[in-house]
Design an enzyme around this catalytic site. Sequence first.
Site, PDB file in Angstrom:
ATOM      1  N   ILE A   1      35.017  39.508 -31.046  1.00 50.57           N
ATOM      2  CA  ILE A   1      35.708  40.624 -30.908  1.00 50.57           C
ATOM      3  C   ILE A   1      35.279  41.397 -29.452  1.00 50.57           C
ATOM      4  CG2 ILE A   1      36.533  42.939 -31.682  1.00 50.57           C
ATOM      5  CD1 ILE A   1      35.874  41.933 -34.608  1.00 50.57           C
TER       6      ILE A   1
ATOM      7  N   GLU B   1      30.830  55.511 -46.224  1.00 49.53           N
ATOM      8  CA  GLU B   1      32.293  55.306 -46.260  1.00 49.53           C
ATOM      9  C   GLU B   1      32.728  55.259 -47.862  1.00 49.53           C
ATOM     10  OE1 GLU B   1      34.023  52.109 -43.959  1.00 49.53           O
ATOM     11  OE2 GLU B   1      33.301  53.161 -42.144  1.00 49.53           O
TER      12      GLU B   1
ATOM     13  N   HIS C   1      38.764  53.540 -40.826  1.00 49.51           N
ATOM     14  CA  HIS C   1      38.412  52.146 -40.670  1.00 49.51           C
ATOM     15  C   HIS C   1      39.680  51.562 -40.854  1.00 49.51           C
ATOM     16  CE1 HIS C   1      34.819  49.175 -42.055  1.00 49.51           C
ATOM     17  NE2 HIS C   1      35.788  48.808 -41.208  1.00 49.51           N
ATOM     18  N   LEU C   2      40.247  51.454 -39.603  1.00 51.01           N
ATOM     19  CA  LEU C   2      41.471  50.762 -39.448  1.00 51.01           C
ATOM     20  C   LEU C   2      41.612  49.722 -38.592  1.00 51.01           C
ATOM     21  CD1 LEU C   2      43.903  54.082 -38.980  1.00 51.01           C
ATOM     22  CD2 LEU C   2      43.577  52.813 -40.956  1.00 51.01           C
ATOM     23  N   GLY C   3      40.522  49.091 -38.128  1.00 53.77           N
ATOM     24  CA  GLY C   3      40.274  48.387 -37.131  1.00 53.77           C
ATOM     25  C   GLY C   3      40.981  46.816 -37.334  1.00 53.77           C
TER      26      GLY C   3
END
Length: 531
Positions: A154, A263, A281-283
Amino acid sequence: MAPRVLVSDELSETAVQIFRDRGVEVDFQPKLGKDKEKLAEIIGNYDGLAIRSATKATEKLIAAATNLKVIGRAGIGVDNVDIPAASRRGIIVMNTPFGNSITTAEHAIALMFAVARQLPAADASTQAGKWEKSKFMGVEITGKTLGVIGAGNIGSIVCSRALGLKMHVLAYDPFLSKERAEAMGVTKVELDELLAKADFITLHVPMTDKTRGILNKEALAKTKPGVRIINCARGGLVDEAALAEAIKSGHVAGAGFDVFEVEPATESPLFGLPNVVCTPHLGASTTEAQENVALQVAEQMSDYLIKGAVTNAINMPSITAEEAPILKPFIKLADVLGAFVGQVTESAIKEIEILYDGQTAQMNTKALTSALLAGLIRSQVSDVNMVSAPIMIKEKGIVLSEVKRDKTGVYDGYIKLTVTTANQTRSVAGTVFSDGKPRFIQIKGINMDADVGANMIYISNTDVPGMIGFMGTTLGDAGVNIANFQLGREKEGGDAIALLYVDEPVKQDVLDKLTAHHAIKQAKSLVFNID
């Protein structure tokens, strides 16, 4: 009878259909993962469990999974799976390590833009009927310096996108070679230099003992005034309370966070602060990424349950059924050798050479090499597996070579790993005895015969009188119990090593007391998975 798979989280209908098309019976209950009791009640009826992040495959659940053979995680993170518990039960844990990469990298870039131009706050203000144009003064991205902590799969995508935005990119990654960095168009630096020079910092490392709190209060104090920090990797990499104080003081100009220490994050020291952009936490949350990982996990699980093929397994090598009985103990040996070097080597690795001698040269060395590489980089990349490890080594520009030769010594077969860094060359060799357990037979060219324990201490020193007494007394005073003690030396008065098998991990302050001795060059606490 057809194998049965339970899908307890949201997977697309296309992915579910892949199971059916491959001859697997599917029970699609996408809400079940949130009902722990009901899930534990029925899990014993299934051969496979397909999940995302909502289902928690805990030790308790795995204990109830009497027929389970494989857990497939649609995504890269396996924090919600108790991998040691699954391994002990012989359950394969698979993930899809590369399906989310582009999506997560894009989210990091999006957060960087949002923080640079204060977009969420400006949007809320405008939609509230205000026109506060002078309030939302931003900064340009072009020409700024981006510090990327972690230049793996990444991180390397983020580097590429940032270069396209005409940013200067600094990368900190112990496994990134200078040559690979040059090929990527980035500058390889140490962490302190990155902190001092970066206008934006983005994190792309897994959560390990070495990376936990990598941006703590002390590290944040070293950053450039006005820096903006982005975290789309893992909660806990950044000390949220320390960052909040740095933002309040004005030292840090803003932050974009997609992950949090706890979370779901219903509260955080960062919430409510000016120019802090937070997302839940939308990665990996794009249509394309969710579909890709769902299709991949369905294909991988079906291939295993129908054909016995193993792909992207966290806890098992890719080997055939015929090879397994012979190869399994040598897979463990390879993993141990890699893990040893990975834990004692502190500088970036430039070259890796693996020597297969005797019977090991006739085995499936691809699987052995993959296991060794996974062990080597696991201290830096916790969710590495035998499929992704060779890819990661290649991406980092590390030169890898294998040598096979006929039996040359007293052992029927052994494996020797040699790594070269900018500062030194380090080697370790091992074999498997008739009991099927791995053993160290040589370290740094010094012959020895040492069992492998779950917790060990490695000490490199000069051969002088009194060393055994000093080591024993120091550890005894600290309450450390020694189960086994192996020594070796190059020559009288020359280099020497000690391997101590202890009952539990040794704390850093004890190691510091050992290295305070003038003759001790290095003391490392080592942890091995020997189950």
